[in-house]
Write an enzyme that holds these catalytic residues in place. Structure first.
Site, PDB file in Angstrom:
ATOM      1  N   ASP A  34      14.710  10.771  35.827  1.00 39.27           N
ATOM      2  CA  ASP A  34      14.816   9.716  36.838  1.00 39.27           C
ATOM      3  C   ASP A  34      13.564   8.857  36.709  1.00 39.27           C
ATOM      4  O   ASP A  34      12.564   9.279  36.116  1.00 39.27           O
ATOM      5  CB  ASP A  34      14.891  10.325  38.259  1.00 39.27           C
ATOM      6  CG  ASP A  34      15.517   9.374  39.279  1.00 39.27           C
ATOM      7  OD1 ASP A  34      16.674   9.601  39.675  1.00 39.27           O
ATOM      8  OD2 ASP A  34      14.841   8.388  39.667  1.00 39.27           O
ATOM      9  N   ASP A  48      12.619   5.592  32.542  1.00 37.00           N
ATOM     10  CA  ASP A  48      13.221   4.329  32.958  1.00 37.00           C
ATOM     11  C   ASP A  48      14.436   4.108  32.058  1.00 37.00           C
ATOM     12  O   ASP A  48      14.301   3.825  30.869  1.00 37.00           O
ATOM     13  CB  ASP A  48      12.221   3.179  32.817  1.00 37.00           C
ATOM     14  CG  ASP A  48      12.836   1.849  33.235  1.00 37.00           C
ATOM     15  OD1 ASP A  48      14.061   1.792  33.495  1.00 37.00           O
ATOM     16  OD2 ASP A  48      12.085   0.860  33.299  1.00 37.00           O
ATOM     17  N   TYR A 138      27.788  -5.234  43.024  1.00 40.29           N
ATOM     18  CA  TYR A 138      27.987  -3.825  42.649  1.00 40.29           C
ATOM     19  C   TYR A 138      29.417  -3.601  42.156  1.00 40.29           C
ATOM     20  O   TYR A 138      29.638  -3.020  41.098  1.00 40.29           O
ATOM     21  CB  TYR A 138      27.703  -2.977  43.890  1.00 40.29           C
ATOM     22  CG  TYR A 138      27.975  -1.494  43.772  1.00 40.29           C
ATOM     23  CD1 TYR A 138      27.207  -0.684  42.956  1.00 40.29           C
ATOM     24  CD2 TYR A 138      28.991  -0.896  44.531  1.00 40.29           C
ATOM     25  CE1 TYR A 138      27.440   0.682  42.891  1.00 40.29           C
ATOM     26  CE2 TYR A 138      29.222   0.461  44.477  1.00 40.29           C
ATOM     27  CZ  TYR A 138      28.452   1.248  43.661  1.00 40.29           C
ATOM     28  OH  TYR A 138      28.682   2.599  43.594  1.00 40.29           O
ATOM     29  N   LYS A 142      30.788  -2.567  38.461  1.00 40.47           N
ATOM     30  CA  LYS A 142      31.566  -1.348  38.215  1.00 40.47           C
ATOM     31  C   LYS A 142      32.882  -1.674  37.511  1.00 40.47           C
ATOM     32  O   LYS A 142      33.294  -0.969  36.591  1.00 40.47           O
ATOM     33  CB  LYS A 142      31.837  -0.615  39.535  1.00 40.47           C
ATOM     34  CG  LYS A 142      30.622   0.063  40.141  1.00 40.47           C
ATOM     35  CD  LYS A 142      30.092   1.196  39.272  1.00 40.47           C
ATOM     36  CE  LYS A 142      28.949   1.942  39.916  1.00 40.47           C
ATOM     37  NZ  LYS A 142      28.309   2.919  39.027  1.00 40.47           N
TER      38      LYS A 142
HETATM   39  N1  LIG Z   1      26.844   7.973  46.751  1.00 37.14           N
HETATM   40  C1  LIG Z   1      28.026   7.408  46.863  1.00 37.14           C
HETATM   41  O1  LIG Z   1      28.619   7.379  47.956  1.00 37.14           O
HETATM   42  C2  LIG Z   1      28.686   6.814  45.646  1.00 37.14           C
HETATM   43  C3  LIG Z   1      30.001   6.338  45.767  1.00 37.14           C
HETATM   44  C4  LIG Z   1      30.607   5.754  44.664  1.00 37.14           C
HETATM   45  C5  LIG Z   1      29.934   5.723  43.445  1.00 37.14           C
HETATM   46  N2  LIG Z   1      28.665   6.204  43.340  1.00 37.14           N
HETATM   47  C6  LIG Z   1      27.987   6.097  42.049  1.00 37.14           C
HETATM   48  O2  LIG Z   1      27.386   7.306  41.677  1.00 37.14           O
HETATM   49  C7  LIG Z   1      26.161   7.059  40.979  1.00 37.14           C
HETATM   50  C8  LIG Z   1      25.020   7.795  41.674  1.00 37.14           C
HETATM   51  O3  LIG Z   1      25.000   7.430  43.030  1.00 37.14           O
HETATM   52  P1  LIG Z   1      23.930   8.029  44.039  1.00 37.14           P
HETATM   53  O4  LIG Z   1      24.502   7.886  45.393  1.00 37.14           O
HETATM   54  O5  LIG Z   1      23.442   9.340  43.575  1.00 37.14           O
HETATM   55  O6  LIG Z   1      22.779   6.924  43.907  1.00 37.14           O
HETATM   56  P2  LIG Z   1      21.250   7.035  44.342  1.00 37.14           P
HETATM   57  O7  LIG Z   1      20.786   5.652  44.609  1.00 37.14           O
HETATM   58  O8  LIG Z   1      21.070   8.076  45.386  1.00 37.14           O
HETATM   59  O9  LIG Z   1      20.592   7.578  42.992  1.00 37.14           O
HETATM   60  C9  LIG Z   1      20.368   6.787  41.882  1.00 37.14           C
HETATM   61  C10 LIG Z   1      19.140   7.296  41.161  1.00 37.14           C
HETATM   62  O10 LIG Z   1      18.872   6.432  40.060  1.00 37.14           O
HETATM   63  C11 LIG Z   1      17.469   6.303  39.938  1.00 37.14           C
HETATM   64  N3  LIG Z   1      17.127   5.102  39.201  1.00 37.14           N
HETATM   65  C12 LIG Z   1      17.170   3.807  39.620  1.00 37.14           C
HETATM   66  N4  LIG Z   1      16.773   2.982  38.639  1.00 37.14           N
HETATM   67  C13 LIG Z   1      16.497   3.760  37.574  1.00 37.14           C
HETATM   68  C14 LIG Z   1      16.050   3.500  36.255  1.00 37.14           C
HETATM   69  N5  LIG Z   1      15.791   2.252  35.831  1.00 37.14           N
HETATM   70  N6  LIG Z   1      15.878   4.545  35.417  1.00 37.14           N
HETATM   71  C15 LIG Z   1      16.110   5.823  35.832  1.00 37.14           C
HETATM   72  N7  LIG Z   1      16.522   6.137  37.061  1.00 37.14           N
HETATM   73  C16 LIG Z   1      16.715   5.114  37.915  1.00 37.14           C
HETATM   74  C17 LIG Z   1      16.960   6.269  41.368  1.00 37.14           C
HETATM   75  O11 LIG Z   1      15.579   6.611  41.428  1.00 37.14           O
HETATM   76  C18 LIG Z   1      17.874   7.276  42.052  1.00 37.14           C
HETATM   77  O12 LIG Z   1      17.289   8.567  42.082  1.00 37.14           O
HETATM   78  C19 LIG Z   1      25.998   5.540  40.948  1.00 37.14           C
HETATM   79  O13 LIG Z   1      26.494   5.046  39.733  1.00 37.14           O
HETATM   80  C20 LIG Z   1      26.877   5.074  42.079  1.00 37.14           C
HETATM   81  O14 LIG Z   1      27.357   3.789  41.829  1.00 37.14           O
HETATM   82  C21 LIG Z   1      28.035   6.739  44.424  1.00 37.14           C
END
Ligand SMILES: NC(=O)c1ccc[n+]([C@@H]2O[C@H](COP(=O)([O-])OP(=O)(O)OC[C@H]3O[C@@H](n4cnc5c(N)ncnc54)[C@H](O)[C@@H]3O)[C@@H](O)[C@H]2O)c1
Length: 306
Positions: A34, A48, A138, A142
């Site tokens: 992360d 990153d 977003y 997607k």
């Molecule tokens: N949580 C939901 O309700 C939900 C619903 C539909 C889809 N999703 C999808 O699931 C995936 C994960 O969602 P989530 O809720 O865990 O998101 P989140 O925002 O909690 O986690 C995303 C993580 O990505 C990390 N991150 C951001 N930029 C980065 C970079 N440049 N390099 C490395 N890490 C980086 C952040 O630090 C964070 O820990 C996403 O693709 C999201 O679109 C989530």
């Protein structure tokens, strides 16, 4: 040379996915990464995911064969910086797709979202194939990402698997800036004995899922035989759907003193553009998806753990 890399592992899904994958495969077989690693357990990397050289180095050094790529800027946060959301969401997808195209990775999981739907989609039981005109940066990222996944599968044989997640409810981490975050925040208000102010109106119905189901779905899809995966854009996936008022009533069974008021903000517009419920019959038929948590079970587990 068969390890799993989870990118975006410190987020809402990643935290629980890494734990479950490590329980199944062994801690050393699952590498967490992360951009901010303070909550990650080793083996882990600060990474990153927009830097292709750094991603490639870890993939090669660790002998990675499959990647769960969870990095994204979510719906509500993305509307504050739409161009940045598009750039992050697309760039981090292409880096992984291209590594797979070169044969450096064998299998990819990349989550999509119900945000691919829009006002022209069916509101009740939105089908797998139907009108999709997302209104958020977003959702646009997607939908475009899904089509690129299918393109890489069709043209380069990349084994990419994807799910259109509904709003996810969990207690281990706070949510990352989505439109369904209210459904987690309300449990924290209840525990603190505070009135909950919902940023969505009482009758806003949305598709939702408990995190245990969401993690199980991702692993089940990744472990399914390739021939079972008929859809290479992204599978509709559903569990439950409810409104803030219905969730409040269910939580009140545990916290009778809980109070709620409603003060819808810009997230209401996003929620209004999404379907009330999703038809996920393809996932159920193709690879045997079945959710386990209904609203009652979910609320009980959240109350016990938040
Ligand atoms: N949580 C939901 O309700 C939900 C619903 C539909 C889809 N999703 C999808 O699931 C995936 C994960 O969602 P989530 O809720 O865990 O998101 P989140 O925002 O909690 O986690 C995303 C993580 O990505 C990390 N991150 C951001 N930029 C980065 C970079 N440049 N390099 C490395 N890490 C980086 C952040 O630090 C964070 O820990 C996403 O693709 C999201 O679109 C989530």
């Amino acid at each position: 040379m068969n390890k799993t890399l989870v990118i975006g592992a410190a987020g809402q899904i990643g935290t629980e996915l890494v734990e479950e994958l490590r329980a199944r495969r062994g801690v050393d077989q699952v590498i967490a990464s992360d951009i901010q690693i303070k909550n990650l357990l080793t083996p882990c990397y600060e990474l990153d995911a927009t830097d292709p050289d750094k991603v490639r180095k870890i993939v090669q050094k660790e002998g990675i064969s499959e990647v769960y790529n969870l990095v994204a800027m979510l719906s509500a946060k993305g509307e504050k910086e739409p161009q940045k959301a598009w750039d992050l969401n697309m760039k981090t997808l292409f880096i992984i797709l291209d590594l797979a195209r070169e044969g450096k990775i064998k299998k990819i999981f990349w989550p999509s979202s119900i945000a691919v739907f829009g006002p022209s989609s069916n509101s009740v039981g939105a089908p797998q194939y139907g009108s999709m005109e997302p209104t958020t940066s977003y959702g646009i990222s997607k939908l475009a990402g899904e089509l690129w996944c299918q393109y890489y599968f069709q043209n380069y044989g990349v084994d990419i698997r994807s799910i259109r997640y509904p709003g996810l409810i969990s207690w281990r981490t706070m949510p990352g800036g989505g439109t369904t975050d209210y459904a987690i925040e309300i449990f924290h208000s209840a525990r603190r004995g505070k009135e909950f102010i919902s940023f969505l109106g009482p009758e806003t119905r949305l598709p939702m899922m408990y995190m245990e189901d969401a993690v199980r779905a991702a692993i089940q899809l990744m472990e399914a035989d390739s021939e079972m995966i008929k859809i290479r854009t992204s599978y509709n996936l559903a569990a439950v759907d409810f409104t803030p008022a219905e969730l409040f009533e269910e939580i009140r069974k545990f916290y009778p003193g809980l109070k709620i008021s409603y003060d819808p903000d810009l997230r209401q517009n996003i929620a209004d553009s999404w379907p009330d419920s999703i038809n996920d019959s393809h996932a159920r038929q193709d690879w045997g998806w079945n959710h386990q948590f209904d609203l009652k079970m979910m609320v009980k587990d959240m109350v016990n753990n938040v």
